[in-house]
Motif scaffolding. Sequence first.
Motif, PDB file in Angstrom:
ATOM      1  N   ALA A 163       7.014   8.405  16.473  1.00  2.56           N
ATOM      2  CA  ALA A 163       6.051   9.486  16.239  1.00  2.56           C
ATOM      3  C   ALA A 163       6.633  10.533  15.295  1.00  2.56           C
ATOM      4  N   GLU A 164       7.914  10.824  15.433  1.00  3.01           N
ATOM      5  CA  GLU A 164       8.572  11.795  14.548  1.00  3.01           C
ATOM      6  C   GLU A 164       8.626  11.267  13.115  1.00  3.01           C
ATOM      7  N   ALA A 165       8.933   9.978  12.942  1.00  5.96           N
ATOM      8  CA  ALA A 165       8.973   9.387  11.603  1.00  5.96           C
ATOM      9  C   ALA A 165       7.585   9.408  10.967  1.00  5.96           C
ATOM     10  N   GLU A 166       6.566   9.115  11.755  1.00  4.71           N
ATOM     11  CA  GLU A 166       5.191   9.159  11.256  1.00  4.71           C
ATOM     12  C   GLU A 166       4.804  10.583  10.866  1.00  4.71           C
ATOM     13  N   ARG A 167       5.145  11.561  11.701  1.00  9.08           N
ATOM     14  CA  ARG A 167       4.830  12.953  11.423  1.00  9.08           C
ATOM     15  C   ARG A 167       5.541  13.431  10.148  1.00  9.08           C
ATOM     16  N   ALA A 181       3.835  14.671   6.627  1.00  7.69           N
ATOM     17  CA  ALA A 181       4.167  15.995   6.083  1.00  7.69           C
ATOM     18  C   ALA A 181       4.690  15.871   4.654  1.00  7.69           C
ATOM     19  N   ASP A 182       5.560  14.895   4.399  1.00  7.81           N
ATOM     20  CA  ASP A 182       6.080  14.677   3.049  1.00  7.81           C
ATOM     21  C   ASP A 182       4.960  14.305   2.084  1.00  7.81           C
ATOM     22  N   LEU A 183       4.047  13.476   2.554  1.00  7.77           N
ATOM     23  CA  LEU A 183       2.922  13.058   1.729  1.00  7.77           C
ATOM     24  C   LEU A 183       2.043  14.258   1.381  1.00  7.77           C
ATOM     25  N   LEU A 225       7.571  12.977  -1.274  1.00  5.41           N
ATOM     26  CA  LEU A 225       7.932  11.671  -0.735  1.00  5.41           C
ATOM     27  C   LEU A 225       9.371  11.318  -1.086  1.00  5.41           C
ATOM     28  N   GLY A 226      10.021  10.617  -0.168  1.00  2.48           N
ATOM     29  CA  GLY A 226      11.396  10.190  -0.365  1.00  2.48           C
ATOM     30  C   GLY A 226      11.478   8.996  -1.293  1.00  2.48           C
ATOM     31  N   SER A 227      12.631   8.326  -1.278  1.00  2.80           N
ATOM     32  CA  SER A 227      12.791   7.203  -2.182  1.00  2.80           C
ATOM     33  C   SER A 227      12.684   5.830  -1.553  1.00  2.80           C
ATOM     34  N   PHE A 228      12.663   5.724  -0.219  1.00  2.00           N
ATOM     35  CA  PHE A 228      12.617   4.389   0.382  1.00  2.00           C
ATOM     36  C   PHE A 228      11.920   4.466   1.736  1.00  2.00           C
ATOM     37  N   PHE A 255      -5.379   0.082  10.155  1.00  2.00           N
ATOM     38  CA  PHE A 255      -6.166   1.087   9.440  1.00  2.00           C
ATOM     39  C   PHE A 255      -5.276   2.234   8.964  1.00  2.00           C
ATOM     40  N   LEU A 256      -4.488   2.805   9.865  1.00  2.00           N
ATOM     41  CA  LEU A 256      -3.620   3.915   9.489  1.00  2.00           C
ATOM     42  C   LEU A 256      -2.558   3.490   8.479  1.00  2.00           C
ATOM     43  N   ARG A 257      -2.018   2.318   8.691  1.00  2.00           N
ATOM     44  CA  ARG A 257      -0.983   1.806   7.785  1.00  2.00           C
ATOM     45  C   ARG A 257      -1.542   1.712   6.360  1.00  2.00           C
ATOM     46  N   SER A 258      -2.683   1.064   6.195  1.00  2.00           N
ATOM     47  CA  SER A 258      -3.234   0.903   4.849  1.00  2.00           C
ATOM     48  C   SER A 258      -3.740   2.238   4.297  1.00  2.00           C
ATOM     49  N   HIS A 259      -4.291   3.094   5.137  1.00  2.00           N
ATOM     50  CA  HIS A 259      -4.782   4.398   4.692  1.00  2.00           C
ATOM     51  C   HIS A 259      -3.649   5.228   4.087  1.00  2.00           C
ATOM     52  N   TYR A 260      -2.538   5.316   4.777  1.00  2.00           N
ATOM     53  CA  TYR A 260      -1.444   6.148   4.285  1.00  2.00           C
ATOM     54  C   TYR A 260      -0.703   5.509   3.117  1.00  2.00           C
ATOM     55  N   VAL A 261      -0.664   4.197   3.048  1.00  2.00           N
ATOM     56  CA  VAL A 261      -0.070   3.547   1.871  1.00  2.00           C
ATOM     57  C   VAL A 261      -0.934   3.832   0.648  1.00  2.00           C
ATOM     58  N   GLU A 262      -2.249   3.781   0.817  1.00  2.00           N
ATOM     59  CA  GLU A 262      -3.154   4.089  -0.298  1.00  2.00           C
ATOM     60  C   GLU A 262      -3.031   5.551  -0.728  1.00  2.00           C
ATOM     61  N   LEU A 263      -2.901   6.472   0.233  1.00  2.00           N
ATOM     62  CA  LEU A 263      -2.708   7.884  -0.115  1.00  2.00           C
ATOM     63  C   LEU A 263      -1.417   8.081  -0.914  1.00  2.00           C
ATOM     64  N   ALA A 264      -0.355   7.429  -0.477  1.00  2.00           N
ATOM     65  CA  ALA A 264       0.921   7.532  -1.198  1.00  2.00           C
ATOM     66  C   ALA A 264       0.787   6.936  -2.600  1.00  2.00           C
ATOM     67  N   THR A 265       0.078   5.827  -2.707  1.00  2.00           N
ATOM     68  CA  THR A 265      -0.135   5.196  -4.013  1.00  2.00           C
ATOM     69  C   THR A 265      -0.892   6.137  -4.941  1.00  2.00           C
ATOM     70  N   LYS A 266      -1.964   6.742  -4.439  1.00  2.00           N
ATOM     71  CA  LYS A 266      -2.733   7.679  -5.267  1.00  2.00           C
ATOM     72  C   LYS A 266      -1.889   8.883  -5.665  1.00  2.00           C
ATOM     73  N   LYS A 267      -1.116   9.395  -4.727  1.00  2.00           N
ATOM     74  CA  LYS A 267      -0.289  10.572  -4.991  1.00  2.00           C
ATOM     75  C   LYS A 267       0.736  10.286  -6.099  1.00  2.00           C
ATOM     76  N   LEU A 268       1.340   9.107  -6.065  1.00  2.00           N
ATOM     77  CA  LEU A 268       2.419   8.804  -7.009  1.00  2.00           C
ATOM     78  C   LEU A 268       1.943   8.198  -8.320  1.00  2.00           C
ATOM     79  N   THR A 269       0.747   7.635  -8.346  1.00  2.00           N
ATOM     80  CA  THR A 269       0.287   6.973  -9.569  1.00  2.00           C
ATOM     81  C   THR A 269      -0.899   7.677 -10.196  1.00  2.00           C
ATOM     82  N   ASP A 270      -1.205   8.874  -9.730  1.00  2.00           N
ATOM     83  CA  ASP A 270      -2.305   9.631 -10.296  1.00  2.00           C
ATOM     84  C   ASP A 270      -1.836  10.259 -11.600  1.00  2.00           C
TER      85      ASP A 270
END
Length: 183
Positions: A11-15, A19-21, A26-29, A38-53
């Motif tokens: 839960a701490e790693a997820e939180r 927060a980083d997102l 975002l970190g490097s690894f 659902f949550l896994r793909s949602h947050y991966v997509e958010l990270a993708t948009k954040k870094l490739t926008d």
Amino acid sequence: MAKKKPDDAAAEAERRFKADLKAGTLGSFYIICGEEAFLRSHYVELATKKLTDGPAGEFNFHRFSADDCPPQALADAIDAMPMMAERTLVRVDDVDLFKLPEGPREQYRGIFEDLPEYVCLVFVYDTVEYKPNGQMRKLSDTIKKRAQVVEFQKPSERELATWIARHFRAEGKTISDKLAGYL
């Protein structure tokens, strides 16, 4: 002092990841796994948009799967400098690092040890379960030291009901606890 339970650590790693997102730091690894698809793909997509926008977003995004991810191809993608952006995103889907032969496993470990600051490497486990193998000590230690393992666990019924109610409120509607529990 009491030792954290594995669920508390997850839960701490997820939180921390969320927060980083949100902060854009975002970190490097990352290793993104867990049973909540659902949550896994949602947050991966958010990270993708954040870094490739940006204007050269597609040039700064490299994606691999288990079928096409030899260590050298991954190293080449990681070494590619970002174009008109601060960061590059390298996503690897369903590569079971602990079932690889020793040679490629050691090559991956070497890559993880020397990640540049401009890259965000994300291993996503969707169809393959992420199960670290403590017997492969070098790789396990490197992952523990370098990666943030974010495991999205299934939320409890109470957490889901709260989530549903929050989304209803965002739309200007209300829902009873009983009805949200039913959904």
